[in-house]
Design a protein around this motif. Structure first.
Motif, PDB file in Angstrom:
ATOM      1  N   ARG A  93       0.831  -1.209   0.000  1.00 14.58           N
ATOM      2  CA  ARG A  93       0.000   0.000   0.000  1.00 14.58           C
ATOM      3  C   ARG A  93       0.863   1.255   0.000  1.00 14.58           C
ATOM      4  N   LYS A  94       1.901   1.294   0.843  1.00 12.43           N
ATOM      5  CA  LYS A  94       2.743   2.485   0.922  1.00 12.43           C
ATOM      6  C   LYS A  94       3.462   2.745  -0.404  1.00 12.43           C
ATOM      7  N   GLU A  95       3.859   1.688  -1.091  1.00 13.93           N
ATOM      8  CA  GLU A  95       4.515   1.850  -2.382  1.00 13.93           C
ATOM      9  C   GLU A  95       3.549   2.449  -3.400  1.00 13.93           C
ATOM     10  N   LEU A  96       2.318   1.962  -3.393  1.00  9.87           N
ATOM     11  CA  LEU A  96       1.316   2.501  -4.308  1.00  9.87           C
ATOM     12  C   LEU A  96       1.020   3.964  -4.003  1.00  9.87           C
ATOM     13  N   GLU A  97       0.979   4.306  -2.723  1.00  7.74           N
ATOM     14  CA  GLU A  97       0.712   5.692  -2.350  1.00  7.74           C
ATOM     15  C   GLU A  97       1.835   6.618  -2.804  1.00  7.74           C
ATOM     16  N   VAL A  98       3.082   6.157  -2.675  1.00  6.69           N
ATOM     17  CA  VAL A  98       4.219   6.940  -3.171  1.00  6.69           C
ATOM     18  C   VAL A  98       4.124   7.101  -4.684  1.00  6.69           C
ATOM     19  N   TYR A  99       3.809   6.016  -5.373  1.00  4.89           N
ATOM     20  CA  TYR A  99       3.740   6.049  -6.833  1.00  4.89           C
ATOM     21  C   TYR A  99       2.576   6.913  -7.315  1.00  4.89           C
ATOM     22  N   PHE A 100       1.556   7.033  -6.487  1.00  4.74           N
ATOM     23  CA  PHE A 100       0.394   7.872  -6.797  1.00  4.74           C
ATOM     24  C   PHE A 100       0.701   9.352  -6.574  1.00  4.74           C
ATOM     25  N   GLN A 101       1.461   9.660  -5.509  1.00  9.45           N
ATOM     26  CA  GLN A 101       1.623  11.049  -5.081  1.00  9.45           C
ATOM     27  C   GLN A 101       2.823  11.756  -5.679  1.00  9.45           C
ATOM     28  N   VAL A 102       3.938  11.063  -5.908  1.00 10.89           N
ATOM     29  CA  VAL A 102       5.173  11.724  -6.340  1.00 10.89           C
ATOM     30  C   VAL A 102       5.013  12.529  -7.632  1.00 10.89           C
ATOM     31  N   PRO A 103       4.341  12.012  -8.671  1.00 10.20           N
ATOM     32  CA  PRO A 103       4.187  12.844  -9.874  1.00 10.20           C
ATOM     33  C   PRO A 103       3.489  14.171  -9.585  1.00 10.20           C
ATOM     34  N   LYS A 104       2.496  14.152  -8.697  1.00  8.86           N
ATOM     35  CA  LYS A 104       1.804  15.385  -8.322  1.00  8.86           C
ATOM     36  C   LYS A 104       2.763  16.333  -7.592  1.00  8.86           C
ATOM     37  N   ASP A 105       3.580  15.775  -6.703  1.00  9.46           N
ATOM     38  CA  ASP A 105       4.535  16.589  -5.950  1.00  9.46           C
ATOM     39  C   ASP A 105       5.569  17.224  -6.875  1.00  9.46           C
ATOM     40  N   LEU A 106       6.090  16.440  -7.812  1.00  7.68           N
ATOM     41  CA  LEU A 106       7.098  16.968  -8.725  1.00  7.68           C
ATOM     42  C   LEU A 106       6.520  18.048  -9.629  1.00  7.68           C
ATOM     43  N   THR A 107       5.304  17.844 -10.089  1.00  9.89           N
ATOM     44  CA  THR A 107       4.659  18.847 -10.936  1.00  9.89           C
ATOM     45  C   THR A 107       4.554  20.183 -10.208  1.00  9.89           C
ATOM     46  N   LYS A 108       4.337  20.106  -8.900  1.00  9.31           N
ATOM     47  CA  LYS A 108       4.141  21.322  -8.114  1.00  9.31           C
ATOM     48  C   LYS A 108       5.454  21.992  -7.733  1.00  9.31           C
ATOM     49  N   VAL A 109       6.436  21.203  -7.301  1.00  8.51           N
ATOM     50  CA  VAL A 109       7.626  21.791  -6.698  1.00  8.51           C
ATOM     51  C   VAL A 109       8.804  21.941  -7.655  1.00  8.51           C
ATOM     52  N   ALA A 110       8.829  21.176  -8.748  1.00  8.99           N
ATOM     53  CA  ALA A 110       9.980  21.217  -9.662  1.00  8.99           C
ATOM     54  C   ALA A 110      10.248  22.615 -10.215  1.00  8.99           C
ATOM     55  N   PRO A 111       9.220  23.367 -10.675  1.00 10.61           N
ATOM     56  CA  PRO A 111       9.504  24.724 -11.182  1.00 10.61           C
ATOM     57  C   PRO A 111      10.156  25.629 -10.131  1.00 10.61           C
ATOM     58  N   VAL A 112       9.709  25.512  -8.877  1.00 15.16           N
ATOM     59  CA  VAL A 112      10.275  26.342  -7.809  1.00 15.16           C
ATOM     60  C   VAL A 112      11.727  25.956  -7.548  1.00 15.16           C
ATOM     61  N   LEU A 113      12.018  24.671  -7.506  1.00 13.64           N
ATOM     62  CA  LEU A 113      13.386  24.217  -7.266  1.00 13.64           C
ATOM     63  C   LEU A 113      14.318  24.664  -8.384  1.00 13.64           C
ATOM     64  N   LEU A 114      13.850  24.538  -9.599  1.00 15.92           N
ATOM     65  CA  LEU A 114      14.701  24.914 -10.737  1.00 15.92           C
ATOM     66  C   LEU A 114      14.941  26.420 -10.786  1.00 15.92           C
ATOM     67  N   LEU A 115      13.882  27.207 -10.525  1.00 13.21           N
ATOM     68  CA  LEU A 115      14.029  28.666 -10.548  1.00 13.21           C
ATOM     69  C   LEU A 115      14.943  29.151  -9.426  1.00 13.21           C
ATOM     70  N   SER A 116      14.825  28.526  -8.260  1.00 16.00           N
ATOM     71  CA  SER A 116      15.626  28.983  -7.116  1.00 16.00           C
ATOM     72  C   SER A 116      17.104  28.684  -7.296  1.00 16.00           C
ATOM     73  N   ALA A 117      17.439  27.799  -8.245  1.00 20.42           N
ATOM     74  CA  ALA A 117      18.839  27.487  -8.498  1.00 20.42           C
ATOM     75  C   ALA A 117      19.496  28.484  -9.456  1.00 20.42           C
ATOM     76  N   LEU A 118      18.684  29.334 -10.080  1.00 17.07           N
ATOM     77  CA  LEU A 118      19.237  30.323 -11.011  1.00 17.07           C
ATOM     78  C   LEU A 118      19.940  31.450 -10.246  1.00 17.07           C
ATOM     79  N   PRO A 119      20.944  32.068 -10.832  1.00 15.68           N
ATOM     80  CA  PRO A 119      21.644  33.180 -10.160  1.00 15.68           C
ATOM     81  C   PRO A 119      20.698  34.302  -9.769  1.00 15.68           C
ATOM     82  N   PHE A 120      20.786  34.732  -8.537  1.00 16.27           N
ATOM     83  CA  PHE A 120      20.021  35.857  -7.972  1.00 16.27           C
ATOM     84  C   PHE A 120      18.523  35.586  -7.844  1.00 16.27           C
ATOM     85  N   ALA A 121      18.018  34.513  -8.438  1.00 14.92           N
ATOM     86  CA  ALA A 121      16.585  34.223  -8.320  1.00 14.92           C
ATOM     87  C   ALA A 121      16.233  33.786  -6.906  1.00 14.92           C
ATOM     88  N   ASN A 122      17.202  33.259  -6.168  1.00 15.04           N
ATOM     89  CA  ASN A 122      16.946  32.793  -4.806  1.00 15.04           C
ATOM     90  C   ASN A 122      16.366  33.882  -3.918  1.00 15.04           C
TER      91      ASN A 122
END
Length: 331
Positions: A93-122
């Motif tokens: 069950r826990k594996e299925l829950e991770v597999y269900f949730q991670v794509p949603k999490d990445l869709t939400k947080v990936a743009p913020v992580l990538l932008l914050s790595a740019l010079p001065f954007a932090n």
């Protein structure tokens, strides 16, 4: 012709049990996840080097990035196992829950992580995400209190789509040709309208209506589909029928895993999350009350198959429309 192709997809066999809904990564999606995984690995070092004095912000990101890192790593491992031929029914069950949730999490947080790595954007990004964590971060970065508060807020928005879906169902009542099924539907709709939730037996009595006309996923009106997408937080862009169908199948696989492992394998916090995902507010409910409701949900979904997954999508309406804990949120 389109409907025939849908039925062919329904009845076709293309791998391990459940793989039509819970599928391994491939193509562009696999590339994006791998890139995010690589970036997360080095993200903590970037923050530590650039923001050594911003301890509170750094601490949030340190813990959150480590949790996200392990979740993405687990997600990739599960995908690899599925690609190697593992059956979905062999996943916990826990594996299925991770597999269900991670794509949603990445869709939400990936743009913020990538932008914050740019010079001065932090300097612009970090204050924003610190002030608005619900909008800009995933659950890995939230405290327990924030997780509870944000889950309630998110469910409150979803619940407002119950009534439009109910109206779509009522509007199509006259299109039901089978008299017995029409009477069963009228009974279910009457209960919902009078402040009660139908029993699992009553819900299952109308199952045939959700595997054909008028309530099959691939025969609903666009507005009905749009409301279902909003209720289940599924993208309503083109292709929404397939996304809803896979979402319902994924939910059912998690339900079957819960039944296989038993309630003793779940903490109260995990039960609360399961209720939130399925459209019930667990606020104020005891562990026994949550188990009772989840048992009702599973009793319906385990009796559905790939052709009646539309009923799974309507279970939040049938089983929780008049639940007191939900009414408190919207009235």
């Amino acid at each position: 012709m389109y409907y025939s192709s849908v039925r062919y997809f329904y009845n076709g066999s293309n791998g391990p049990a459940g793989s039509r809904y819970v599928r391994p990564l491939k193509g562009l999606k696999q590339w994006v996840v791998e890139k995010c995984f690589t970036f997360i690995q080095g993200y903590e070092r970037i923050l530590e080097a650039k923001f050594p004095k911003a301890f509170r912000v750094y601490q949030v990101f340190s813990v959150g990035s480590k949790t996200l890192y392990y979740d993405v790593k687990e997600y990739m491992r599960i995908s690899s196992s599925l690609s190697s031929g593992m059956s979905v029914r062999d996943l916990q069950r826990k594996e299925l829950e991770v597999y269900f949730q991670v794509p949603k999490d990445l869709t939400k947080v990936a743009p913020v992580l990538l932008l914050s790595a740019l010079p001065f954007a932090n300097y612009a990004i970090l204050p924003v995400i610190y002030l608005f964590p619900r909008q800009s971060l995933s659950s890995q970065f939230w405290s327990l209190q924030q997780k509870s508060e944000f889950a309630v807020e998110h469910l409150k928005k979803r619940l407002h789509h119950h009534r439009p879906i109910f109206r779509h169902l009522q509007r199509n009542l006259h299109n039901i040709e089978n008299i017995t099924l029409r009477e069963s539907a009228q009974n279910v709709f009457h209960k919902l309208g009078s402040g009660l939730n139908p029993t699992t037996e009553e819900v299952l009595s109308v199952k045939p209506l959700f595997s054909g006309k008028p309530f099959d996923i691939f025969q609903m009106s666009t507005k009905h589909l749009h409301s279902l997408c909003r209720l289940h937080s599924v993208s309503w862009l083109p292709g929404k029928q397939w996304r809803l169908w896979r979402h319902a199948g994924f939910l059912r696989e998690m339900d079957l895993a819960m039944e296989r492992e038993g309630w003793q394998a779940m903490t109260q916090h995990e039960m609360r999350n399961a209720c939130f995902v399925r459209g019930l507010s667990p606020v104020g409910l005891s562990k026994e009350e949550m188990i009772t409701w989840l048992n009702q949900w599973i009793e319906v979904t385990k009796n559905c198959d790939h052709s009646s997954l539309s009923l799974v999508l309507h279970c939040p309406l049938f089983l929780s429309y008049n639940s007191p804990s939900n009414w408190v949120l919207i009235h």
